[in-house]
Each structure stands twice: as C-alpha cells, then as structure tokens.
Design a protein around this motif. Structure first.
Motif, PDB file in Angstrom:
ATOM      1  N   LYS A   1     -77.772  39.521   0.726  1.00  0.00           N
ATOM      2  CA  LYS A   1     -78.732  39.936   2.279  1.00  0.00           C
ATOM      3  C   LYS A   1     -77.406  40.100   3.474  1.00  0.00           C
ATOM      4  O   LYS A   1     -76.423  39.487   3.817  1.00  0.00           O
ATOM      5  CB  LYS A   1     -79.953  39.708   2.583  1.00  0.00           C
ATOM      6  CG  LYS A   1     -80.351  39.073   1.538  1.00  0.00           C
ATOM      7  CD  LYS A   1     -81.960  38.709   1.209  1.00  0.00           C
ATOM      8  CE  LYS A   1     -83.297  38.507   0.555  1.00  0.00           C
ATOM      9  NZ  LYS A   1     -84.205  38.133   0.460  1.00  0.00           N
TER      10      LYS A   1
ATOM     11  N   SER B   1     -74.251  39.880  -6.457  1.00  0.00           N
ATOM     12  CA  SER B   1     -73.560  41.280  -5.265  1.00  0.00           C
ATOM     13  C   SER B   1     -75.689  42.427  -4.740  1.00  0.00           C
ATOM     14  O   SER B   1     -75.685  42.701  -4.029  1.00  0.00           O
ATOM     15  CB  SER B   1     -72.747  42.669  -5.551  1.00  0.00           C
ATOM     16  OG  SER B   1     -73.332  42.784  -6.230  1.00  0.00           O
ATOM     17  N   ARG B   2     -76.155  42.280  -5.781  1.00  0.00           N
ATOM     18  CA  ARG B   2     -77.641  42.874  -5.891  1.00  0.00           C
ATOM     19  C   ARG B   2     -78.617  42.455  -5.250  1.00  0.00           C
ATOM     20  O   ARG B   2     -78.957  42.453  -4.493  1.00  0.00           O
ATOM     21  CB  ARG B   2     -77.529  42.544  -7.375  1.00  0.00           C
ATOM     22  CG  ARG B   2     -77.016  44.124  -8.342  1.00  0.00           C
ATOM     23  CD  ARG B   2     -78.062  43.461  -9.292  1.00  0.00           C
ATOM     24  NE  ARG B   2     -77.283  42.722  -9.986  1.00  0.00           N
ATOM     25  CZ  ARG B   2     -77.657  42.130 -11.395  1.00  0.00           C
ATOM     26  NH1 ARG B   2     -78.493  42.979 -12.563  1.00  0.00           N
ATOM     27  NH2 ARG B   2     -77.523  40.795 -11.856  1.00  0.00           N
ATOM     28  N   LYS B   3     -78.506  40.839  -5.391  1.00  0.00           N
ATOM     29  CA  LYS B   3     -78.580  40.297  -3.854  1.00  0.00           C
ATOM     30  C   LYS B   3     -78.210  39.623  -2.657  1.00  0.00           C
ATOM     31  O   LYS B   3     -79.407  38.799  -1.905  1.00  0.00           O
ATOM     32  CB  LYS B   3     -78.938  38.279  -4.894  1.00  0.00           C
ATOM     33  CG  LYS B   3     -79.496  38.473  -6.297  1.00  0.00           C
ATOM     34  CD  LYS B   3     -79.848  37.063  -7.235  1.00  0.00           C
ATOM     35  CE  LYS B   3     -80.304  37.292  -8.431  1.00  0.00           C
ATOM     36  NZ  LYS B   3     -80.961  35.615  -8.923  1.00  0.00           N
TER      37      LYS B   3
ATOM     38  N   ARG C   1     -71.332  46.049   1.790  1.00  0.00           N
ATOM     39  CA  ARG C   1     -72.040  47.423   2.108  1.00  0.00           C
ATOM     40  C   ARG C   1     -73.845  46.779   2.346  1.00  0.00           C
ATOM     41  O   ARG C   1     -74.041  47.395   3.227  1.00  0.00           O
ATOM     42  CB  ARG C   1     -72.620  48.384   0.949  1.00  0.00           C
ATOM     43  CG  ARG C   1     -71.081  49.398   1.585  1.00  0.00           C
ATOM     44  CD  ARG C   1     -71.699  51.030   0.679  1.00  0.00           C
ATOM     45  NE  ARG C   1     -72.170  50.699  -0.922  1.00  0.00           N
ATOM     46  CZ  ARG C   1     -71.451  50.740  -2.289  1.00  0.00           C
ATOM     47  NH1 ARG C   1     -69.394  50.516  -2.074  1.00  0.00           N
ATOM     48  NH2 ARG C   1     -71.629  50.773  -3.178  1.00  0.00           N
ATOM     49  N   SER C   2     -74.132  46.068   1.834  1.00  0.00           N
ATOM     50  CA  SER C   2     -75.362  45.225   1.487  1.00  0.00           C
ATOM     51  C   SER C   2     -75.382  44.297   3.031  1.00  0.00           C
ATOM     52  O   SER C   2     -76.570  43.669   3.176  1.00  0.00           O
ATOM     53  CB  SER C   2     -75.646  44.443   0.711  1.00  0.00           C
ATOM     54  OG  SER C   2     -75.569  45.172  -0.455  1.00  0.00           O
TER      55      SER C   2
ATOM     56  N   SER D   1     -69.412  46.205  -2.885  1.00  0.00           N
ATOM     57  CA  SER D   1     -70.613  46.744  -2.786  1.00  0.00           C
ATOM     58  C   SER D   1     -71.644  45.411  -2.073  1.00  0.00           C
ATOM     59  O   SER D   1     -72.391  46.009  -1.381  1.00  0.00           O
ATOM     60  CB  SER D   1     -71.327  46.650  -4.739  1.00  0.00           C
ATOM     61  OG  SER D   1     -73.156  46.296  -4.000  1.00  0.00           O
ATOM     62  N   ALA D   2     -71.062  44.448  -2.081  1.00  0.00           N
ATOM     63  CA  ALA D   2     -71.544  43.046  -0.986  1.00  0.00           C
ATOM     64  C   ALA D   2     -71.372  43.624   0.254  1.00  0.00           C
ATOM     65  O   ALA D   2     -72.550  43.414   0.987  1.00  0.00           O
ATOM     66  CB  ALA D   2     -70.511  42.137  -1.287  1.00  0.00           C
TER      67      ALA D   2
END
Length: 484
Positions: A42, A38-40, A66-67, A63-64
């Motif tokens: 886009k 999820s940190r990656k 929101r990204s 989280s994904a």
C-alpha cells in the motif's frame, strides 16, 4: 504499525540507502507497513525483496513501486525509480528490522514454544490476556523465521502484550527466533517426538527448543508443563526462573472435576490460588485443559483475576484445522434429509460427528487426540479414527507409527482407517495388538469409505501431518456444518 522511518529501517537492517536523490528527506519518511508480498503493498509501505525458493522478490519491486511503496529492501541495486535499502541478505534484514520494532514498541513479549499444542495454547493465552490487555497475537502459521517478523510488523502503539508462536524444525532456528522476539516470558507446552529427522531424539528437541532461553531477561519467566520429564529435568539448572503448570492438584493453579461434555465442550472447576470458579471450555480433551491452565498461569503472573481467566477461556475458539467439530450426513439418510420438511435439527439427528484435526500430527498429538475422541464420543456410539502419515520422524518413523497403532487398539477405538505408506504401520501396529476393524485405504477413497461405514451418532477423528493434506477428506465429506 509502530512509528518507523526509512532511516531507522536502514540502520536496523545494516543497509545502505541507494537510488535516492535526497537521502535526508527520504530517510525521514514514515513507513506505514512492511511486507514481502508485492500484492499487499500500500502507499508508503516498505517492500522486502527476498529471494526465495519459488520466486525472487526482486522481480516484483516495480510492481511494489506502482502500488506506492516508499522504498524497497534489496540485495542488489535495481534500475527502478524507487529508494532502495541495499543489504547482504533480505531475510536477515527483515529479521533485524522486526527485532528493532519489538524493542521500540516496549511491549512485553510472551513466546509459546513446544512440540505440539503451540497454536491452541497461543490462542487460549491470547483470549485470556485480552480480558485485561491490548494483545497482538500470531495469526495462522506465521511462527517461523519468515512469519515471526511479519507478526511483529503488526505491532501498534496501543498494544501492551505480544503473544508469539515460535516453531522450528532444526537446530539454530530457535536461536534466531529468540534474537528477534527477545521474549520476557516463554510457555513450553511439551518436548515430544517431532522433527526427529533433524533433531534426532527428545533430548535434541529439548536442546533446540531451549535455545530461546539465552535471549530472555534474567527477570523473565519460563512456564513449564509439569508432566513433561524433559522440561522438569531442564528446570533444575535453568538460568531463568521456572513456574510449573498442569493438572496436578498440588499446583497452585489446577483444574478440578473435569467433565468432557461432548466433542466440543469440557467443563471443569479452575482452582486459581484457592479461588474456585466453574469454567465451560468450548473445546474437548485433557490436553486442552492443560492449555487453559497454562494460560491461567501466565495470567496470574500478569495480575488477572479468576473471573477474567474464566471469561478468556470461555471465549476460546479453535484455529484452522485444529479440533474443528462438524456434522456429516449418513448416506442412507442424505436423500431423506434433503427432501425432509422437518427442521435442520431433526435432520442432524441422522448425522455423524467429524473432528477435523488435520493441521498437523506427531505421536504425542495423535495420542492426545485419540484419548479426547474416546472420552468425548456419545455413549453407545462408535469411535472411529482416520489417520495418515506422521512426517519428519527420522529413522524410528516406522516404529513410532506402529506404537501409535498399538495405542489405537488399547484406547477403546472401535475402528481405524489409515491412508499413506507410513500410516500403514499404524494399521499393522493395531492389528498386532489384536484390534479388529482396521482398514487400509487410499486418500482418494477415504471420504467415500467413511461415509459408507459411519452410522448416526458415530464420531470420526481425521488427523495426519500437514503434508498429507487430510483437510481434503473433511471437505469431501460434504453436508458439514460447524457445531458452534
């Protein structure tokens, strides 16, 4: 990445689009990327929520979103405002999507399979083939059921070839990897004593590795190491045509006049179907020459010239902790070197060489590394090995460690250090074979022991299975700088 809509991903994953007000509109949206992390994420990426051993990806769907994720692959519908592709198993869904992308791309896929040497061979092969083609290659250790799909997600329309590393430790894994990659060509480095806890013996290793063959087209090609008896045996009944590679002068592609210059360079003449061309390879050891010849064999199949093969081999560089050559200052000279007004080159004359080969280890790969160490060390200087546990060797683990110790005594090693309960059997095998200068130490004291034992000009090989984390020893040696 290759053009892929949410609808295509859903169909490939055998899923159902839920939590979506306008399925037709959402289904036509193009996905810009795919990730498990999820940190990656886009904008317009697809997030795959996999339930792993350490974390549940479903906890990171918000989280994904929101990204900017366009949708998420999930195993259970979540009350989160994001389109969701509902599947039974996220990992299998990811693999099916990767397989779909591989087919849609139309690229030729070259798999690299074997017990040892996969990554170096894959890297060598990629360097060579890049002289003519746009090549996608596996990065890092993305070679398993999680990594291979993520490699294929990186395919772009401009790619012509994909060189993928395929690593396993159990029966059935290569079958699943083969179903994803469906390789046109497969290079087999060797069949060795690795993962014997699950694969039992070398016959089991052969059976597990060759599961990939059923997923190859009948006009594909297998490239086998001619020195491997198990591969030669399999070739007799292989349903896919086999081409052999190796150092045998009777092969149409083979090396001549091999000279190990030092721990970071090997020169040889490449005989490429009668065309002879000198090659200066930035790596040491006969096993690395074999990797280069394997790359040349595939290159010939794909129409590369001898000059292109030479350029590719000479552009090779080691990956990760695989035969990385460093300098470490000898303790008695460390202060002088620090205070010296002389050039760094002069200070380096009071150093010893460290070969960082900590990525992984098994009986075959350690023997190859020891042979290369002894051949590449400076004349008159000592050859030292710092060896650790070799893992996943099954019930014969102790015997295999002792046998390696005997080889340490036979190959010309001047000193042996071991750390680890299994590695103590290496020390025992070396002592039983009459070797002196055998030291059992702890991993915590290894760097200090090596720094106090090594003299200027010595070469020290550091090698163990990945789980031993011997790269920490290399880091602790300090004052180390890459040779090239």
């Amino acid at each position: 990445m290759i053009n892929l809509t949410i609808s295509e991903a859903m169909t490939a994953a055998d899923g159902q689009l839920v939590h979506c007000e306008d399925p037709a509109y959402i289904g036509d949206m193009l996905i810009e990327g795919i990730t498990l992390d999820s940190r990656k994420v886009k904008p317009d990426w697809l997030f795959i929520a996999d339930k792993g051993e350490r974390a549940d990806g479903h906890d990171y769907v918000e989280s994904a979103r929101r990204s900017g994720a366009a949708a998420a692959v999930v195993e259970r519908e979540l009350d989160i405002p994001i389109p969701q592709i509902l599947v039974e198993n996220s990992l299998r869904a990811m693999q099916r999507i990767a397989g779909y992308i591989r087919e849609k791309s139309g690229v030729k896929v070259i798999g690299v399979v074997g017990s040892v040497g996969k990554t170096s061979t894959r890297q060598m092969l990629s360097c060579v083939l890049e002289q003519k083609f746009s090549v996608l290659s596996t990065e890092g250790n993305f070679n398993n059921e999680y990594g291979l799909p993520q490699t294929l997600f990186r395919l772009e329309p401009h790619h012509e070839l994909a060189v993928v590393e395929m690593g396993i430790s159990q029966f059935g894994e290569m079958d699943r990897l083969g179903a994803i990659a469906r390789p046109d060509y497969v290079v087999f480095t060797n069949i060795g004593n690795m993962h014997l806890e699950n694969l039992i013996d070398r016959s089991g290793v052969l059976r597990a590795k060759t599961e990939v063959v059923k997923h190859m087209p009948r006009n594909g090609r297998l490239f086998f190491n001619a020195a491997d008896d198990k591969l030669c045996e399999y070739a007799k009944t292989s349903p896919i045509p086999v081409k052999f590679y190796g150092i045998d002068e009777n092969l149409p592609i083979h090396p001549e006049n091999i000279r190990l210059i030092d721990a970071a360079e090997t020169d040889f003449v490449l005989n490429y179907f009668g065309t002879r061309i000198p090659v200066s390879m930035p790596a040491a050891g006969l096993h690395m020459v074999q990797n280069a010849v394997a790359a040349a064999a595939v290159a010939h199949e794909l129409g590369l010239t001898a000059k292109q093969v030479k350029a590719g081999i000479e552009s090779f560089s080691p990956v990760g902790h695989r035969w990385r050559v460093l300098f470490a200052c000898c303790p008695l000279d460390a202060n002088a070197a620090a205070n010296s007004e002389e050039s760094s080159t002069s200070a380096r004359s009071e150093t010893f060489t460290v070969i960082d080969d900590c990525y992984n280890a098994g009986p075959d790969s350690v023997r190859a590394a020891l042979t290369a160490l002894v051949s590449a060390a400076k004349p008159g200087c000592r050859k030292i090995a710092m060896l650790g546990n070799m893992l996943e060797l099954g019930e014969n683990s102790a015997a295999l460690h002792k046998s390696l110790g005997a080889y340490c005594a036979e190959c010309g090693l001047d000193a042996l250090f071991t750390a680890g309960d299994l590695a103590s059997n290496i020390a025992l095998g070396a002592e039983n074979a009459g070797m002196r200068n055998v030291f059992r130490i702890s991993k915590d004291t290894a760097s200090t022991a090596l720094l106090h034992f090594a003299k200027p000009g010595d070469t020290v090989l550091v090698k163990a299975s990945r789980g031993a984390r011997f790269e920490n020893i290399v880091d602790e040696l300090g004052n180390a700088n890459s040779v090239k």
